[in-house]
Scaffold this active site. Sequence first.
Site, short mmCIF file in Angstrom:
data_model
loop_
_atom_site.label_atom_id
_atom_site.label_comp_id
_atom_site.label_asym_id
_atom_site.label_seq_id
_atom_site.Cartn_x
_atom_site.Cartn_y
_atom_site.Cartn_z
N GLU A 10 -29.17 39.91 -17.03
CA GLU A 10 -27.93 40.53 -17.50
C GLU A 10 -28.17 41.69 -18.46
OE1 GLU A 10 -26.88 36.34 -16.28
OE2 GLU A 10 -28.49 37.28 -17.42
N HIS A 117 -22.93 34.87 -22.14
CA HIS A 117 -22.79 33.45 -21.86
C HIS A 117 -23.96 32.72 -22.52
CE1 HIS A 117 -25.59 34.71 -18.67
NE2 HIS A 117 -26.03 33.47 -18.69
N GLU A 135 -28.98 31.83 -25.85
CA GLU A 135 -30.30 31.75 -25.23
C GLU A 135 -31.36 32.45 -26.07
OE1 GLU A 135 -29.92 32.97 -21.08
OE2 GLU A 135 -28.00 31.93 -21.03
#
Length: 275
Positions: A10, A117, A135
């Site tokens: 991403e 996300h 993350e």
Amino acid sequence: MKALISVDMEGISGIVHSSETNPERYDYQRGRELMTAEANAVIAGVLDAEPTADVLVADAHGTFRNLLPEQLDRRARLVRGKPRALNMLAGLDEETDAALFVGYHVRAGEGPGVLAHTMNGEILDVRVAGRSLGEIGLNAAMAGHLGVPVVLLSGDDAACAEAAALIPEAVTVPVKEALGMAAAVTLHPEEARDRLRRAAADAVSRRTEIPSLALTCPVDVEVDLASPHTIDLATLIPGVSRTAGARTVAFTAPDYGTAYRLILLLAQLATIRPA
């Protein structure tokens, strides 16, 4: 010298939409090529600084089968496929001298951030010792648990800011400026690769000056989950319990390595749908 390069998708230059990151969508092949090219730029930078380095590249997006093996720099070895130990950090161990995070994104609930996300859409938030981590933070702390510094991170400006707040000494490379969940002002891919190669060489050269992210033990963790079904499954794990929050489960782990693996398990449970 051993380096692990963990490559997500991403945060790659030019990528702004899930059609470029999802194997079932029309623009995925183009996304794979952009991702592989940025991985190659970082491999080259590591080897510019340390020509004899052992370089492992962990495909760290979705299926973990995105990087194009035949296009990857042949001087590196590729870790691909799942399930596997340490997930996005497969190949990392106590002998690793530096970790480099490429194409990463900001955590869930933050932004503006491109495709923000945490692990998947079912994980709303993860708090470790009260601090919200995505993350970037979860993986950096796992590297820190093994004594490995994260020396470089690339992604959009929001991801770089998140990394800088956790590890101020790390080198960050913003390859795009997020305008929203699916919009950004992005560098030309070749410009991004040039910057990444220079930054990777610099980061690896300064690896002994960059501290690893270490958390105190025991580790208290809270995870907010989108689905009540996932919460029901999570509470079957010994030590995991519901909290007063309607969407939250919590546990205490003796060390961060154990906490990390439990968080990964919760993320996997979140993909299971009721029968």
